[in-house]
Design an enzyme around this catalytic site. Structure first.
Site, short mmCIF file in Angstrom:
data_model
loop_
_atom_site.label_atom_id
_atom_site.label_comp_id
_atom_site.label_asym_id
_atom_site.label_seq_id
_atom_site.Cartn_x
_atom_site.Cartn_y
_atom_site.Cartn_z
N LYS A 1 6.34 25.76 -78.02
CA LYS A 1 6.05 27.20 -77.97
C LYS A 1 5.46 27.59 -76.62
CE LYS A 1 1.56 26.28 -80.11
NZ LYS A 1 0.63 26.59 -81.21
N ARG B 1 -6.03 31.51 -90.84
CA ARG B 1 -5.14 32.31 -89.99
C ARG B 1 -3.86 32.51 -90.80
NH1 ARG B 1 -4.61 29.41 -84.23
NH2 ARG B 1 -3.38 28.06 -85.60
N TYR C 1 -13.80 39.23 -51.87
CA TYR C 1 -14.37 40.35 -52.61
C TYR C 1 -15.82 40.08 -52.99
CZ TYR C 1 -9.78 42.51 -53.21
OH TYR C 1 -8.57 43.13 -52.99
N MET D 1 -6.18 38.43 -56.77
CA MET D 1 -4.91 38.50 -57.48
C MET D 1 -3.87 37.55 -56.90
SD MET D 1 -2.44 41.77 -58.22
CE MET D 1 -3.70 42.65 -59.15
#
Length: 361
Positions: free
Chosen positions: A33, A131, A253, A301
């Site tokens: 998956k 779940r 940053y 990013m």
């Protein structure tokens, strides 16, 4: 000048064979998956098939369809189950649903009986995860009404361990015992319980079919011990630029890193948009050739900055290859530094990260 992951398909196959040996008499499938945990569904599943795997598990129906286009035989199970609108297409492509609630059992049974066929499915019995899976009340109802299973070829009764990676947690044994208890009231069929970590609990937990995932891809299924699996992926990016810096300058940053001495800063082409988590800002080291360099400043990013002051200029130059995850720093170690698990780092690898494969058939 793009980042890339180097993925060794022969090592994935070797990890699969190791887990098969661990499973003993049980068959060993493979969870593929989430794009085979970020590493590439088709190349990974093909390598596993060549290693002998015949049982594949996806989360979504769309994943199963994509896999069936390349894996023509063998069982593909959709762990999330199917919507009624997908029943006919799943049948046409020989895709098996996991039935996760009583309504799904009823719908698949009705579909089978309408066709006059016995159609395959696995049925998920929840034993404590809360779940997916039939609840205890639904299990009791099914035990009292076996006719609900008419028309269903039960490929396996399944459940899923919650805490198998915690080897002092009694819940794993409790889940096994709950499963045995309810199965004593249901028709006989193969049993599938073990995930990667569950395989290391011993043969009393293996039953008939295991569904390992992260261990195939190099994650440690036994966090209290040294990793028995081989690393399958390394993560790389080229240096885009190097600049000289002076003491008292800052980097990135929020000016989160202050330069303490005259030196050099390299910027590489990787960031959180590529799956390298922002939580790894100002943490860890990379390898440039045979030299380590610390990551400094914020992960942004698209870019990461490194202190290459102590790396020879012959090694640290524009275009030089930087290894962020490799022999010096495993996927589990990087995940720990990020305050997460290796599953998340693997499945976060972005589309901009090129996947290069070693030992492709």
């Amino acid at each position: 000048m793009t980042p890339y992951a180097l993925i060794d398909l022969a090592t994935i196959a070797a990890n699969y064979r190791f887990l098969c040996d661990k499973a003993g008499k049980a068959r060993c499938g493979a969870a593929v998956k989430a794009n085979a945990y970020g590493l590439g569904l088709v190349p990974v599943a093909s390598a596993l098939k060549n290693a002998g795997c015949t049982n594949f598990f996806t989360a979504h129906f769309s994943e199963a369809l994509a896999l069936r286009a390349h894996i023509k035989d063998g069982e593909i199970v959709v762990l999330h189950g199917l919507s009624k609108n997908d029943f006919a297409q799943a049948l046409a492509h020989n895709i098996t649903p996991m039935l996760n609630h009583l309504g799904a059992v009823q719908e698949w049974g009705a579909f089978s009986r309408e066709r006059g066929e016995s159609l395959p499915a696995m049925i998920h019995l929840d034993t404590g995860m809360n779940r997916l899976g039939l609840s205890p009340a639904e299990q009791a109802h099914l035990a009292a009404h076996h006719d609900l299973l008419d028309g269903i070829e039960i490929k396996a009764w399944a459940s899923h361990f919650a805490c198998a990676d915690e080897f002092d947690n009694p819940m794993t044994t409790q889940q096994r015992d709950r499963l045995n208890s309810i199965l004593s009231q249901l028709p006989s069929a193969p049993i599938s319980l073990c995930n990667s970590s569950g395989l290391f609990w011993g043969e009393d937990y293996h039953f008939d079919l295991a569904r390992p995932g992260v261990a195939l891809y190099g994650g440690n299924p036994t966090p209290h011990l040294a990793n028995p699996m081989k690393a399958v992926m390394t993560l790389h990016s080229p240096i885009l630029q190097i600049r000289d810096v002076e003491a008292a300058m800052t980097v990135g940053y929020a000016a989160s890193h202050s330069i303490k001495r005259k030196g050099r800063v390299a910027t590489i082409a990787l960031g959180y948009a590529d799956g390298y988590h922002r939580a790894l800002s100002n943490k860890g080291t990379v390898m440039i050739g045979q030299h380590q360099a610390p990551l400094i400043g914020r992960v942004s990013m698209d870019l990461i900055t490194l202190d290459v002051t102590d790396v020879p200029e012959a090694a640290a130059h524009v275009g030089a290859d930087v290894t962020l995850i490799g022999a010096h720093r495993t996927i589990d170690q990087a995940a720990d530094e990020a305050g997460t698990i290796c599953y998340e780092l693997l499945t976060s690898l972005g589309e901009r990260v090129r996947r290069d494969y070693l030992n492709a058939a």
